[in-house]
Write an enzyme that holds these catalytic residues in place. Structure first.
Site, PDB file in Angstrom:
ATOM      1  CD  GLU A 204      -0.122  -8.779   8.639  1.00 36.88           C
ATOM      2  OE1 GLU A 204       1.085  -9.050   8.621  1.00 36.88           O
ATOM      3  OE2 GLU A 204      -0.689  -8.160   7.712  1.00 36.88           O
TER       4      GLU A 204
ATOM      5  CG  HIS B 178       3.199  -9.496  13.065  1.00 34.17           C
ATOM      6  ND1 HIS B 178       4.188  -9.821  12.161  1.00 34.17           N
ATOM      7  CD2 HIS B 178       2.149  -9.078  12.317  1.00 34.17           C
ATOM      8  CE1 HIS B 178       3.762  -9.608  10.930  1.00 34.17           C
ATOM      9  NE2 HIS B 178       2.530  -9.153  11.001  1.00 34.17           N
TER      10      HIS B 178
ATOM     11  CB  CYS C  27       9.437 -14.267  11.987  1.00 34.27           C
ATOM     12  SG  CYS C  27       8.780 -12.778  12.771  1.00 34.27           S
TER      13      CYS C  27
END
Length: 446
Positions: free
Chosen positions: A174, A250, A369
């Site tokens: 990720e 995450h 993000c």
């Protein structure tokens, strides 16, 4: 020699929408099917980029992906004209259609893992695009992400680019959302902390039960090898499986680092003490700050709702650190009380700046993000494609580009409109000229 950490924010794409595609991401699921505003989302992101530039930070921008992804739909058996492909996909398989319309590349913390030249064996900045195998809509991104990164960091004297890891969940990767770097100075060797959710080849090890662990230990180890990192400068820590099951999909939703500060929730990690001890041992004798937020002051639920840890910690030209937080942190009483206290403590964090990024937040992505961090020397920064760096003139050009091409409101029904596809391709073709990227999109390479 000067060193910089440059934040490259993802530009929100013209098809920004709320489809609720990300199982495990509470905000994404809670706002599914609401109308979105692509224009407002893009302008909110640009405003944050400009604000950081005005603070004296080096700030860059990464282009979005082409959406709807007609090539992906054709690969899955939808045929005919582009308009027919859109119409049939929307009628026959709504979930696949929505996945191929996602503007999720705006969250460039998932674009790649980056290791600066001070850490790598060949003295170059290394990039590995994330494969994002856990979610179909995100697994469509790596190839074009790689092209955009190569067009942004093109000089092979300074930059090395790797293919994304195999498209298999054993190597689920990720990107920087599960990676942080601690250092005394950006240009000096640091400790790269890789955070994983599970062991792919040893399923008997701890793992979440409700939501998926998207990052594997094996993926982290592979990226470290590709980047030529020394074992003495790498730490692998497991994310607490229990917090993944509470919506912490995450690591950057529960922890964030910058230079000599690691800011994390009490429940962030599995075997926390051992991991922190290894970081301290490998970091050396320089000052290192572990800032732990107790559950008694901020619950995991409040941390997820406000995205307290999906904030950016940046070092200002003055040397002080500030937190770039979403306004949701300001609106949450427990989080606001904690942040007001934090800036009075004996840490390098001296202030908090709040930004409205609600269009992103409603889809499950905060300020952290939206950016990919790249630490560079002065010479490396000079080798970056200058058109991708934000200054007053480029900010005005990009704002005007958004005003020209983006819709004010977008619903699910709008996504099947063939005119939206034409609008998006027209916009992206113009953007590649503004950012001097060349032909990075499939429709430009036919």
């Amino acid at each position: 020699m000067k060193q910089f950490e440059v934040n490259f924010d993802g530009l929100v794409g013209p098809t920004h929408n709320y489809a609720g595609l990300s199982f495990g991401n509470v905000a994404s699921l809670n706002n599914a099917n609401a109308n979105s505003s692509p224009k407002q989302a893009a302008k909110q992101g640009l405003a944050k980029m400009k604000a950081l530039s005005d603070m004296g930070m080096m700030q860059g921008v990464l282009a979005p992906q082409e959406r709807p992804d007609i090539a992906a739909l054709r690969r899955l058996g939808f045929s005919g004209s582009d308009a027919t492909v859109l119409e049939n996909a929307a009628k026959q398989s709504r979930e696949i259609f929505l996945a191929c319309c996602s503007a999720s590349s705006m969250w460039t913390a998932n674009a790649a893992t980056v290791s600066p030249s001070a850490d790598t064996s060949d003295g170059k900045v290394h990039f590995t695009p994330a494969n994002l195998t856990n979610k179909y809509h995100r697994s469509l991104e790596p190839e074009v992400t790689g092209r955009i990164l190569k067009a942004t960091f093109a000089d092979e004297k300074y930059f090395a680019h790797h293919q994304h890891l195999p498209d298999n969940e054993h190597f689920g990767d990720e990107g920087a959302a599960n990676h942080t770097r601690l250092c005394s100075e950006y240009g000096r060797a640091g400790v790269e902390v890789f955070v994983y959710g599970r062991h792919a080849f040893n399923p008997s090890m701890p793992a979440p039960k409700k939501y998926p662990a998207r990052q594997t230990l094996e993926a982290c180890q592979a990226v470290a090898r590709l980047h030529g990192l020394s074992d003495e400068n790498v730490v692998y820590m497991q994310q607490n499986p229990d917090v993944i099951d509470q919506g912490v999909f995450h690591n950057d939703v529960i922890a964030v680092g910058n230079q000599n500060v690691l800011f994390y929730h009490q429940q962030a990690f599995h075997n926390t003490d051992a991991g922190l001890a290894e970081i301290r041992s490998k970091f050396g004798e320089e000052e290192l700050h572990f800032v732990e937020v107790p559950t008694s002051e901020v619950s995991v639920n409040d941390a997820v709702k406000s995205y307290l840890f999906n904030t950016q910690i940046i070092t200002l030209p003055s040397g002080d650190m500030t937190i770039i937080a979403p306004t949701e942190c300001q609106d949450n009483p427990a989080v606001k009380t904690y942040l007001d206290k934090l800036v009075t403590l004996s840490t390098p964090i001296k202030s908090v700046n709040y930004f409205d990024v609600k269009q992103s937040m409603r889809n499950g992505g905060g300020p952290a993000c939206l950016r990919l961090r790249v630490a560079m020397t002065e010479q490396e920064l000079a080798a970056v494609n200058g058109a991708t760096l934000i200054n007053d003139a480029q900010f005005e050009r990009l704002n005007a580009w958004v005003d020209k091409h983006y819709r004010d409101v977008l619903s699910e029904d709008d996504l099947r409109d063939p005119n939206l596809l034409i609008e998006s391709r027209t916009a992206l073709d113009e953007l590649t000229q503004l950012l001097e990227l060349g032909s990075v999109y499939p429709f430009q390479r036919v």
